[in-house]
Design a protein around this motif. Structure first.
Motif, PDB file in Angstrom:
ATOM      1  N   ILE A  56       0.833  -1.208   0.000  1.00 58.56           N
ATOM      2  CA  ILE A  56       0.000   0.000   0.000  1.00 58.56           C
ATOM      3  C   ILE A  56       0.862   1.250   0.000  1.00 58.56           C
ATOM      4  O   ILE A  56       0.572   2.224  -0.700  1.00 58.56           O
ATOM      5  N   ARG A  57       1.938   1.239   0.763  1.00 53.32           N
ATOM      6  CA  ARG A  57       2.832   2.403   0.776  1.00 53.32           C
ATOM      7  C   ARG A  57       3.458   2.636  -0.595  1.00 53.32           C
ATOM      8  O   ARG A  57       3.631   3.774  -1.023  1.00 53.32           O
ATOM      9  N   GLN A  58       3.815   1.559  -1.285  1.00 51.38           N
ATOM     10  CA  GLN A  58       4.374   1.695  -2.633  1.00 51.38           C
ATOM     11  C   GLN A  58       3.328   2.239  -3.609  1.00 51.38           C
ATOM     12  O   GLN A  58       3.632   3.073  -4.457  1.00 51.38           O
ATOM     13  N   LEU A  59       2.096   1.772  -3.470  1.00 49.32           N
ATOM     14  CA  LEU A  59       1.038   2.209  -4.381  1.00 49.32           C
ATOM     15  C   LEU A  59       0.612   3.649  -4.140  1.00 49.32           C
ATOM     16  O   LEU A  59       0.325   4.386  -5.080  1.00 49.32           O
ATOM     17  N   THR A  60       0.550   4.067  -2.876  1.00 48.57           N
ATOM     18  CA  THR A  60       0.001   5.380  -2.544  1.00 48.57           C
ATOM     19  C   THR A  60       1.038   6.438  -2.218  1.00 48.57           C
ATOM     20  O   THR A  60       0.704   7.620  -2.152  1.00 48.57           O
ATOM     21  N   GLN A  61       2.270   6.019  -1.967  1.00 49.01           N
ATOM     22  CA  GLN A  61       3.332   6.927  -1.512  1.00 49.01           C
ATOM     23  C   GLN A  61       2.974   7.581  -0.175  1.00 49.01           C
ATOM     24  O   GLN A  61       3.484   8.637   0.158  1.00 49.01           O
ATOM     25  N   GLU A  62       2.064   6.967   0.572  1.00 43.78           N
ATOM     26  CA  GLU A  62       1.682   7.435   1.903  1.00 43.78           C
ATOM     27  C   GLU A  62       2.356   6.550   2.946  1.00 43.78           C
ATOM     28  O   GLU A  62       2.374   5.337   2.811  1.00 43.78           O
TER      29      GLU A  62
END
Length: 84
Positions: A18-24
């Motif tokens: 998810i962090r890779q997909l959203t940069q969050e």
């Protein structure tokens, strides 16, 4: 964010993806629920030798209300096409 999967992932795997997909990076994995047999097993449609019968249902597409509706819609389109 709600996320559902059909495979088993670790909380760390989910956080990384998810962090890779959203940069969050300001969120964390909160919990996991497992509901045995919550969705039907997806199956191939049986072969039919009748132009006036079609099969639909969430088990043919995706185990959800949306899957059931889409499956019924597609069955209707196939039957309508056979009539023309």
């Amino acid at each position: 964010m709600n996320m559902r999967t059909f495979k088993k992932y670790t909380p760390t795997d989910i956080e990384i993806e998810i962090r890779q997909l959203t940069q969050e990076h300001g969120w964390f994995f909160a919990w996991e629920d497992h509901i045995p047999k919550a969705t039907p097993k997806i199956q191939n449609l049986p072969k039919l030798n009748n132009d006036h019968i079609d099969i639909c249902g969430d088990w043919t597409n995706a185990g959800s209300i949306e899957g059931a509706m889409l499956s019924g819609h597609n069955a209707g389109k196939r039957l309508a096409k056979k009539r023309t």
